[in-house]
Design a protein around this motif. Structure first.
Motif, PDB file in Angstrom:
ATOM      1  N   LEU A  77       0.853  -1.175   0.000  1.00  0.00           N
ATOM      2  CA  LEU A  77       0.000   0.000   0.000  1.00  0.00           C
ATOM      3  C   LEU A  77       0.898   1.237   0.000  1.00  0.00           C
ATOM      4  CD1 LEU A  77      -2.967  -0.787   0.310  1.00  0.00           C
ATOM      5  CD2 LEU A  77      -2.897   0.060   2.657  1.00  0.00           C
ATOM      6  N   ILE A  78       0.602   2.157  -0.910  1.00  0.00           N
ATOM      7  CA  ILE A  78       1.378   3.405  -0.906  1.00  0.00           C
ATOM      8  C   ILE A  78       0.468   4.495  -0.365  1.00  0.00           C
ATOM      9  CG2 ILE A  78       2.750   5.027  -2.291  1.00  0.00           C
ATOM     10  CD1 ILE A  78       3.825   2.135  -2.423  1.00  0.00           C
ATOM     11  N   LEU A  79       0.903   5.180   0.701  1.00  0.00           N
ATOM     12  CA  LEU A  79       0.093   6.232   1.320  1.00  0.00           C
ATOM     13  C   LEU A  79       0.621   7.577   0.850  1.00  0.00           C
ATOM     14  CD1 LEU A  79      -0.550   3.712   3.026  1.00  0.00           C
ATOM     15  CD2 LEU A  79      -0.444   5.142   5.064  1.00  0.00           C
ATOM     16  N   LEU A  80      -0.196   8.312   0.108  1.00  0.00           N
ATOM     17  CA  LEU A  80       0.236   9.591  -0.455  1.00  0.00           C
ATOM     18  C   LEU A  80      -0.596  10.726   0.128  1.00  0.00           C
ATOM     19  CD1 LEU A  80       0.579   8.624  -4.257  1.00  0.00           C
ATOM     20  CD2 LEU A  80       2.429   8.895  -2.588  1.00  0.00           C
ATOM     21  N   GLY A  81      -0.027  11.887   0.122  1.00  0.00           N
ATOM     22  CA  GLY A  81      -0.762  13.042   0.602  1.00  0.00           C
ATOM     23  C   GLY A  81       0.187  14.130   1.045  1.00  0.00           C
ATOM     24  N   SER A 109       1.832  17.181   3.487  1.00  0.00           N
ATOM     25  CA  SER A 109       2.216  17.174   4.907  1.00  0.00           C
ATOM     26  C   SER A 109       1.002  17.432   5.786  1.00  0.00           C
ATOM     27  CB  SER A 109       3.233  18.291   5.175  1.00  0.00           C
ATOM     28  OG  SER A 109       4.466  17.894   4.728  1.00  0.00           O
ATOM     29  N   GLY A 110       0.913  16.720   6.874  1.00  0.00           N
ATOM     30  CA  GLY A 110      -0.184  16.928   7.820  1.00  0.00           C
ATOM     31  C   GLY A 110      -1.490  16.333   7.367  1.00  0.00           C
ATOM     32  N   SER A 111      -1.488  15.520   6.319  1.00  0.00           N
ATOM     33  CA  SER A 111      -2.757  14.981   5.807  1.00  0.00           C
ATOM     34  C   SER A 111      -3.203  13.746   6.593  1.00  0.00           C
ATOM     35  CB  SER A 111      -2.606  14.648   4.320  1.00  0.00           C
ATOM     36  OG  SER A 111      -1.602  13.664   4.151  1.00  0.00           O
ATOM     37  N   GLY A 112      -2.319  13.172   7.408  1.00  0.00           N
ATOM     38  CA  GLY A 112      -2.740  12.054   8.259  1.00  0.00           C
ATOM     39  C   GLY A 112      -2.105  10.725   7.910  1.00  0.00           C
ATOM     40  N   LYS A 113      -1.300  10.681   6.848  1.00  0.00           N
ATOM     41  CA  LYS A 113      -0.736   9.388   6.423  1.00  0.00           C
ATOM     42  C   LYS A 113       0.245   8.826   7.445  1.00  0.00           C
ATOM     43  CE  LYS A 113       2.578  11.692   3.326  1.00  0.00           C
ATOM     44  NZ  LYS A 113       2.462  13.007   3.976  1.00  0.00           N
ATOM     45  N   SER A 114       1.103   9.687   7.974  1.00  0.00           N
ATOM     46  CA  SER A 114       2.051   9.189   8.975  1.00  0.00           C
ATOM     47  C   SER A 114       1.337   8.836  10.268  1.00  0.00           C
ATOM     48  CB  SER A 114       3.116  10.248   9.265  1.00  0.00           C
ATOM     49  OG  SER A 114       3.961  10.350   8.151  1.00  0.00           O
ATOM     50  N   THR A 115       0.295   9.601  10.585  1.00  0.00           N
ATOM     51  CA  THR A 115      -0.468   9.295  11.815  1.00  0.00           C
ATOM     52  C   THR A 115      -1.053   7.888  11.708  1.00  0.00           C
ATOM     53  OG1 THR A 115      -1.017  11.624  11.988  1.00  0.00           O
ATOM     54  CG2 THR A 115      -2.326  10.107  13.312  1.00  0.00           C
ATOM     55  N   LEU A 116      -1.588   7.559  10.530  1.00  0.00           N
ATOM     56  CA  LEU A 116      -2.158   6.223  10.350  1.00  0.00           C
ATOM     57  C   LEU A 116      -1.054   5.172  10.522  1.00  0.00           C
ATOM     58  CD1 LEU A 116      -4.624   4.476   9.624  1.00  0.00           C
ATOM     59  CD2 LEU A 116      -3.844   4.544   7.249  1.00  0.00           C
ATOM     60  N   LEU A 117       0.100   5.442   9.920  1.00  0.00           N
ATOM     61  CA  LEU A 117       1.216   4.496  10.021  1.00  0.00           C
ATOM     62  C   LEU A 117       1.617   4.293  11.488  1.00  0.00           C
ATOM     63  CD1 LEU A 117       3.050   3.114   7.741  1.00  0.00           C
ATOM     64  CD2 LEU A 117       4.803   4.684   8.531  1.00  0.00           C
ATOM     65  N   LEU A 141       5.450  -4.509   7.067  1.00  0.00           N
ATOM     66  CA  LEU A 141       6.652  -3.679   6.843  1.00  0.00           C
ATOM     67  C   LEU A 141       6.177  -2.246   6.621  1.00  0.00           C
ATOM     68  CD1 LEU A 141       9.680  -3.327   6.355  1.00  0.00           C
ATOM     69  CD2 LEU A 141       9.307  -3.965   3.964  1.00  0.00           C
ATOM     70  N   PHE A 142       6.519  -1.367   7.561  1.00  0.00           N
ATOM     71  CA  PHE A 142       6.083   0.030   7.483  1.00  0.00           C
ATOM     72  C   PHE A 142       7.279   0.911   7.147  1.00  0.00           C
ATOM     73  CE2 PHE A 142       2.419  -0.741  10.728  1.00  0.00           C
ATOM     74  CZ  PHE A 142       1.688  -1.395   9.742  1.00  0.00           C
ATOM     75  N   CYS A 143       7.142   1.674   6.054  1.00  0.00           N
ATOM     76  CA  CYS A 143       8.251   2.546   5.649  1.00  0.00           C
ATOM     77  C   CYS A 143       7.744   3.976   5.617  1.00  0.00           C
ATOM     78  CB  CYS A 143       8.763   2.157   4.266  1.00  0.00           C
ATOM     79  SG  CYS A 143       9.086   0.399   4.115  1.00  0.00           S
ATOM     80  N   ASP A 144       8.359   4.838   6.444  1.00  0.00           N
ATOM     81  CA  ASP A 144       7.921   6.233   6.512  1.00  0.00           C
ATOM     82  C   ASP A 144       8.911   7.093   5.742  1.00  0.00           C
ATOM     83  OD1 ASP A 144       6.582   8.480   7.123  1.00  0.00           O
ATOM     84  OD2 ASP A 144       6.843   8.359   9.294  1.00  0.00           O
ATOM     85  N   GLU A 145       8.481   7.550   4.559  1.00  0.00           N
ATOM     86  CA  GLU A 145       9.351   8.370   3.694  1.00  0.00           C
ATOM     87  C   GLU A 145      10.723   7.735   3.541  1.00  0.00           C
ATOM     88  OE1 GLU A 145       8.363  10.985   2.107  1.00  0.00           O
ATOM     89  OE2 GLU A 145       6.761  11.972   3.221  1.00  0.00           O
ATOM     90  N   PRO A 146      10.812   6.519   3.096  1.00  0.00           N
ATOM     91  CA  PRO A 146      12.122   5.843   3.088  1.00  0.00           C
ATOM     92  C   PRO A 146      13.124   6.483   2.127  1.00  0.00           C
ATOM     93  CG  PRO A 146      10.507   4.551   1.876  1.00  0.00           C
ATOM     94  CD  PRO A 146       9.745   5.678   2.510  1.00  0.00           C
ATOM     95  N   THR A 147      12.619   7.260   1.156  1.00  0.00           N
ATOM     96  CA  THR A 147      13.563   7.879   0.219  1.00  0.00           C
ATOM     97  C   THR A 147      13.641   9.378   0.428  1.00  0.00           C
ATOM     98  OG1 THR A 147      11.776   8.091  -1.404  1.00  0.00           O
ATOM     99  CG2 THR A 147      13.116   6.090  -1.515  1.00  0.00           C
ATOM    100  N   THR A 202       3.016  -4.471   3.131  1.00  0.00           N
ATOM    101  CA  THR A 202       3.905  -3.309   3.186  1.00  0.00           C
ATOM    102  C   THR A 202       3.110  -2.016   3.021  1.00  0.00           C
ATOM    103  OG1 THR A 202       5.602  -4.679   2.186  1.00  0.00           O
ATOM    104  CG2 THR A 202       5.994  -2.302   2.173  1.00  0.00           C
ATOM    105  N   MET A 203       3.428  -1.049   3.879  1.00  0.00           N
ATOM    106  CA  MET A 203       2.841   0.289   3.723  1.00  0.00           C
ATOM    107  C   MET A 203       3.977   1.288   3.610  1.00  0.00           C
ATOM    108  SD  MET A 203      -0.210   0.145   6.537  1.00  0.00           S
ATOM    109  CE  MET A 203      -0.981   1.677   6.095  1.00  0.00           C
ATOM    110  N   ILE A 204       3.939   2.059   2.518  1.00  0.00           N
ATOM    111  CA  ILE A 204       4.997   3.059   2.332  1.00  0.00           C
ATOM    112  C   ILE A 204       4.351   4.438   2.331  1.00  0.00           C
ATOM    113  CG2 ILE A 204       6.794   3.916   0.763  1.00  0.00           C
ATOM    114  CD1 ILE A 204       7.093   1.058  -0.302  1.00  0.00           C
ATOM    115  N   VAL A 205       4.802   5.288   3.234  1.00  0.00           N
ATOM    116  CA  VAL A 205       4.321   6.672   3.273  1.00  0.00           C
ATOM    117  C   VAL A 205       5.266   7.508   2.427  1.00  0.00           C
ATOM    118  CG1 VAL A 205       4.176   8.710   4.747  1.00  0.00           C
ATOM    119  CG2 VAL A 205       3.209   6.545   5.527  1.00  0.00           C
ATOM    120  N   SER A 206       4.717   8.345   1.545  1.00  0.00           N
ATOM    121  CA  SER A 206       5.595   9.172   0.721  1.00  0.00           C
ATOM    122  C   SER A 206       4.889  10.434   0.249  1.00  0.00           C
ATOM    123  CB  SER A 206       6.076   8.370  -0.490  1.00  0.00           C
ATOM    124  OG  SER A 206       6.958   9.141  -1.256  1.00  0.00           O
ATOM    125  N   HIS A 207       5.736  11.450  -0.023  1.00  0.00           N
ATOM    126  CA  HIS A 207       5.245  12.653  -0.707  1.00  0.00           C
ATOM    127  C   HIS A 207       5.291  12.440  -2.202  1.00  0.00           C
ATOM    128  CE1 HIS A 207       6.332  14.785   3.065  1.00  0.00           C
ATOM    129  NE2 HIS A 207       5.308  15.524   2.686  1.00  0.00           N
TER     130      HIS A 207
END
Lengths: 259, 790
Positions: free
Chosen positions: A62-66, A68-76, A186-192, A218-223
């Motif tokens: 799952l790729i979480l996009l949004g 800053s402050g949209s809630g994706k990292s909070t969910l992670l 596997l949770f990746c918060d802005e890995p790049t 896998t969940m990847i949070v990214s801008h």
């Protein structure tokens, strides 16, 4: 509003499109219902996450996009057991995270979750091998640190300390550290987030490959919208809400992605 | 101006944010400052009170005691070259019967000067009036004795003086420069309740002594610049044949010598302890500011990028360090003021001066304050200068991970034996050797102090045991007014409850050897004496027989003689025999300078018959009242001592004086252990916080993280234990040497319980310091770590 989750399944079932990684009756890794997070600050209440519903299928990416402050990292953070929700439910298989004790959440992270952080977060006093061993020592059925590092292409850098590695290499050590315990999640918060494109691609490639090999959800949070191309589904956030969950019709490899 | 205000605001906020760390360091500095201020203030108060008292009462420079000197000789004594004034009095010593007390006290009746303008060793009347001549035997009593014995003005006392029982009426209470401290004849401790000192009109004393026209107590004022040595000889020469003991200077006067030793102890405390606190505090400031600068590297770069000069950026941190020093100095000044007053309060019970008022020693405050501020600023200088040298661009970059490499521990410990958490602990210790060493030294210093200051208890216990239970094994002793035939001892032996009695002959003697000279008392013992036995270095009783002398080790050291050497001896009583005597053995003892020989041989040297100056006795406890009642009727007995009373007195003094000061030092030592551990923990947490939060995210439990954080502290705290115990022993030896004086030489002994208490207190201080650090670890923010770089 229609719950995004039903819309996504609706899409997939109706689908004339191929859904390569889905079984016909997908096993739910996470069931999220009405999940909200409210921070109370001096200035008042901040709704970081509002009424999120989501079913996450075992083994999917799952790729979480949004923005800053949209809630994706909070969910992670909530799904990773790092923070507690204000209301709602988040169930990993039979384990309800909301309201779980700190010790239970620690056990959950220890047994089931692998994390990759934006700033690598390696322990500077340990070599690549030892950073991975740090986790394998407390896991039930881990792969060896050597195997994990080999999978991310760092077999020849095992005895280097973080200060002797490039940013991309450090992040790949972090990926090896995350998957060495064979996590279910596997949770990746802005890995790049801190990497140049070339290193970023190598890291994403490593994440995609090893996640698939160990079968981790896998969940990847990214801008970076481009990263969405490598996920099975893309979840978009705005103002603490999930505004769209879309199935990626054609999952691209990291190499193929636009940066 | 706005710029300055903003930086000042930042400084204030930084200080507030780090308030507990700041306080922990400031407290250490405060300890250093306060010990110095306390000791110097008390020193100053005592010196001022002493000087004032000596000057008001015209305290003499030279003293001499004789048996019977015709008053007509006084003029000749005044003519001796270098003598500015001579004061001659009559002193009569006897026994005093105190209501409600089993053991009689010593009564020392001294005549008052007759000419108000020409006297020395005056008294300061603090209560009542001066004694008048007359048949009622009015006396002025020493205030210390009056208070200790529970007597009041108007009380009538019965004393045996000059072989007769007479009654004395107390009409006044006074303080005297000769008796600020009144040692008892059998120990160096003050036994105020049994040392009755009285002043009366000359006629009263003459009546008590049964003689007139006689004096026996002389005090001299010396012309400034006069050669004291030759003056002493001249005085001795003038008094030959009058039973005089050698003349001695003020420095050898018992009360004055004890005071001087006490003042020396205070100076020692002021010199030894403050530097320990200041050095530890300095290193802690260094560690704290270094860490702060690491954390704020980016901010320093930012300030410089905005146009702040290196000096402005650096000055900010130097001010921070100075502010910590300032907090310490202010706290230390206040604490020192309070402690100084408390110590002076203690001394007020101990040393009787008319005006012993609390003083604040500004000089020591200013000096230690200067050192503290300098220590704080110096401690931060290296870190600050390093930080301001960074270019803004470099400072603002994301820092590379700290550089580590496989080191000694990796070579020593095979991979299989060490888990990664332990590896983190060991590598951190190895990467910051300076910090580890600093912490180790700080912690050891604390433990050393905890061990070192406790030595006083153990040491004094050893002195008590050796002196009063091993060497002197009598329970009571009686002194005769004049030497008497052994029959007198036999009489004592036959008294009720007396289980054993041994005769004793004590005579003053002067020894010469290799240019050294000492005047001491020779104790003549019975051959095979059981109640008084000098002990050798291994604690075995030594035979005192034949012609030879057994000297205490301290005396032998002063005279530079060994067993087998001959030593020139002049017996200062009797016919003044001069003879060379062999040294046959060295005795281990801890109080005074002693010389022993066989009693009969001493009698022979003095040209006297078989006589004793007193007896040492072993008396059943329940028979003591009857015994003392019986000897009170014997006029020839002028003094009685009880071991139990002396030991009890000793313990009371320990209770009163040492426990308080040792309590201060223990608290200070605890403060060091707390300060070092707390700061080390906080610095470690600041460095490791992100790593530990990461590990928590990765599934480490709080206790696993606590192991990594506290492990380093624990290693250092444990490693400091052997070092601290050893240094504690070293400190005890230093303190033993510094605090030893002629009256008591302190052995550097530390009992196992003291080591145990020290380690327990140390462990407690360390644990207390670890609690707030652990609480912070428990509250680590796991979410932030995902999003922040260090």
């Amino acid at each position: 509003m229609v719950a995004p989750v039903s819309r996504s399944f609706h899409v997939s079932r109706r689908g004339s499109l191929p859904v390569p990684n889905f079984r016909l009756e997908p096993e739910a890794a996470f069931t999220v219902r009405g999940l909200s997070k409210v921070y109370r600050t001096g200035a008042g209440e901040v709704h970081a996450l509002r009424d999120v519903n989501l079913d996450i299928v075992a083994g999917e990416m799952l790729i979480l996009l949004g923005p800053s402050g949209s809630g994706k990292s909070t969910l992670l953070n909530l799904l990773g057991g790092l923070d507690s929700a204000s209301s709602g439910s988040a169930c990993f298989r039979d384990f309800e995270l909301v309201g779980a004790s700190a010790a239970a959440l620690t056990r959950f992270r220890r047994q089931s979750v692998g994390f990759v952080f934006q700033f690598y977060n390696l322990v500077p006093s340990l070599t690549a091998r030892e950073n991975v061993a740090l986790i394998t020592e407390i896991s039930d059925r881990p792969m060896t640190p050597e195997e994990a590092l080999d999978r991310v292409g760092l077999a020849d850098r095992m005895d280097h300390f973080p200060s002797q590695l490039s940013g991309g290499q450090q992040q790949r050590v972090a990926v090896a550290r995350a998957i060495a315990k064979r996590p279910q999640l596997l949770f990746c918060d802005e890995p790049t987030g801190s990497l140049d494109s070339e290193s970023g691609i190598l890291v994403l490639q490593a994440i995609a490959e090893v996640a698939k090999e160990v079968g981790a959800t896998t969940m990847i949070v990214s801008h970076n919208v481009g990263i969405g191309a490598m996920g099975d589904r893309i979840v978009r956030f705005r103002d603490g809400r999930v505004v769209d969950v879309a199935v990626n019709p054609r999952k691209a490899s990291a190499r193929e992605m636009g940066w | 101006m706005v710029i300055v205000r903003v930086l000042e605001r930042k400084l204030a906020r930084d200080l507030w944010r780090m308030k507990w760390q700041v306080l922990a360091i400031a407290l250490l500095m405060a300890c250093g400052v306060s010990v110095a201020v306390m000791a110097n203030s008390a020193h100053k108060a005592l010196i001022n009170a002493q000087m004032q008292f000596y000057s008001d009462t015209r305290f003499a420079d030279v003293f001499v005691q004789a048996k019977r000197v015709p008053r007509s000789r006084v003029f000749a004594l005044g003519q001796i070259d270098g003598v500015a004034m001579v004061d001659a009095r009559l002193q009569e010593i006897g026994l005093l019967h105190l209501p409600g007390q089993i053991r009689p006290a010593t009564a020392r009746l001294i005549s008052l000067p007759e000419t108000p303008e020409r006297y020395l060793n005056g008294i300061d009347l603090v209560q009542g009036r001066m004694a008048q001549a007359g048949p009622t035997n009015e006396v002025v009593a020493l205030k210390t004795f009056l208070d200790a014995a529970g007597l009041r003005l108007g009380d009538r006392l019965s004393a045996t003086l000059g072989g007769r029982v007479i009654s004395l009426v107390i009409v006044g209470a006074a303080l005297s420069p000769e008796f600020v401290y009144v040692p008892s004849p059998d120990s160096f401790l003050p036994d105020d309740a049994h040392q009755g000192v009285f002043w009366a009109a000359r006629s009263t004393v003459e009546r008590a002594a049964g003689s007139s026209g006689i004096v026996n107590l002389f005090a001299f004022r010396v012309v400034p610049g006069a050669r004291v040595e030759s003056l002493l000889s001249a005085i001795d020469g003038q008094l030959v044949g009058y039973g005089a003991l050698p003349a001695y200077e003020r420095k050898d006067q018992a009360s004055h010598a004890f005071l001087q030793a006490e003042l020396k102890e205070l100076s020692t405390s002021a010199l030894i302890l403050p530097p320990i606190f200041l050095i530890v505090a300095m290193t802690l400031v260094h560690l704290m500011v270094t860490r702060l600068i690491e954390v704020e590297r980016e901010q320093i770069g930012l300030l410089k990028a905005f146009g702040y000069s290196d000096r402005a950026a650096g000055w900010n941190y130097l001010r921070l360090a100075a502010a910590i020093g300032l907090v310490g100095v202010v706290l230390g000044g206040l604490l020192g003021c309070w402690l100084g007053a408390a110590i002076v309060g203690l001394y007020r019970d101990y040393f009787r001066f008319p005006q012993l008022s609390v003083q604040f020693d500004w000089t020591s405050f200013v000096v230690t304050a200067g050192f503290s501020l300098a220590a704080a600023v110096t401690g931060s200088l290296v870190a600050v200068s390093k930080a301001v040298r960074l270019s803004p661009a470099v400072a603002m970059q994301m820092p590379r991970p700290a550089t580590y490499r496989a080191g000694l521990f990796d070579r020593l410990l095979p991979v299989a034996f060490v888990d990664q958490s332990t590896r983190m602990i060991l590598r951190s210790l190895e990467r910051f050797p300076g910090r580890a060493t600093t912490a180790l030294l700080g912690l050891s210093a604390s433990l050393a102090l905890l061990v070192g200051v406790q030595f006083l208890f153990d040491s004094l216990e050893r002195v008590v045991d050796t002196t009063f239970y091993q060497t002197q094994r009598w329970s009571d002793a009686a002194r005769f007014a004049e030497p008497r035939a052994p029959g007198a001892v036999v009489t004592l032996r036959r008294m009720p409850g007396v289980m054993s009695a041994e005769a004793l002959r004590i005579a003053s003697a002067r020894f010469w050897s290799a240019g050294h000279q000492e005047t001491v008392r020779i104790v003549g013992l019975e051959p095979g004496a059981k109640l008084h036995r000098p002990l050798d270095a291994k604690g075995r009783p030594m035979a005192v027989a034949g012609r030879g002398l057994v000297l205490s080790q301290a005396l032998a050291q002063r005279l530079d003689v060994r067993p087998g050497d001959l030593i020139w001896t002049e017996i200062l009583e009797g016919r003044g025999t001069k003879v060379a005597l062999p040294v046959v053995g060295l005795a281990t003892d801890y109080s005074g300078l002693s010389a022993y020989m066989a009693r009969r041989n001493l009698n022979r040297l003095m040209g006297e018959g078989d006589v004793a100056s007193g007896a040492e006795l072993l008396i059943a406890t329940d028979a003591k009242p009857a015994f003392y009642q019986a000897i009170a009727q014997i006029p020839q007995i002028i003094g009685a001592s009880s071991r139990d009373d002396t030991v009890m007195l000793w313990r009371n003094i320990m209770e009163r004086s040492f426990k308080t000061s040792i309590g201060f030092y223990l608290a200070f030592a605890g403060a060091i252990a707390f300060g070092v551990t707390y700061n080390l923990g906080r610095i470690s947490l600041s460095e490791r916080g992100r790593d530990l939060a990461t590990l928590r995210v990765l599934g480490f439990s709080q206790s696993e993280c606590a192991y990594i954080l506290m492990g380093e502290m624990a290693v250092l705290c444990l490693a400091a234990v052997p070092l601290g115990l050893l240094s504690g022993y070293g400190l005890a030896q230093g303190l033993a040497a510094a605090y030893s004086r002629d009256e008591v030489r302190l052995p550097a002994v530390i009992g196992l319980p003291s080591y145990g208490w020290a380690v327990l207190l140390y462990g407690l201080a360390v644990l207390i310091a670890a609690v707030p650090v652990a609480v912070r670890l428990w509250k680590l923010d796991l979410v932030t770590v995902l999003k922040t770089r260090e």
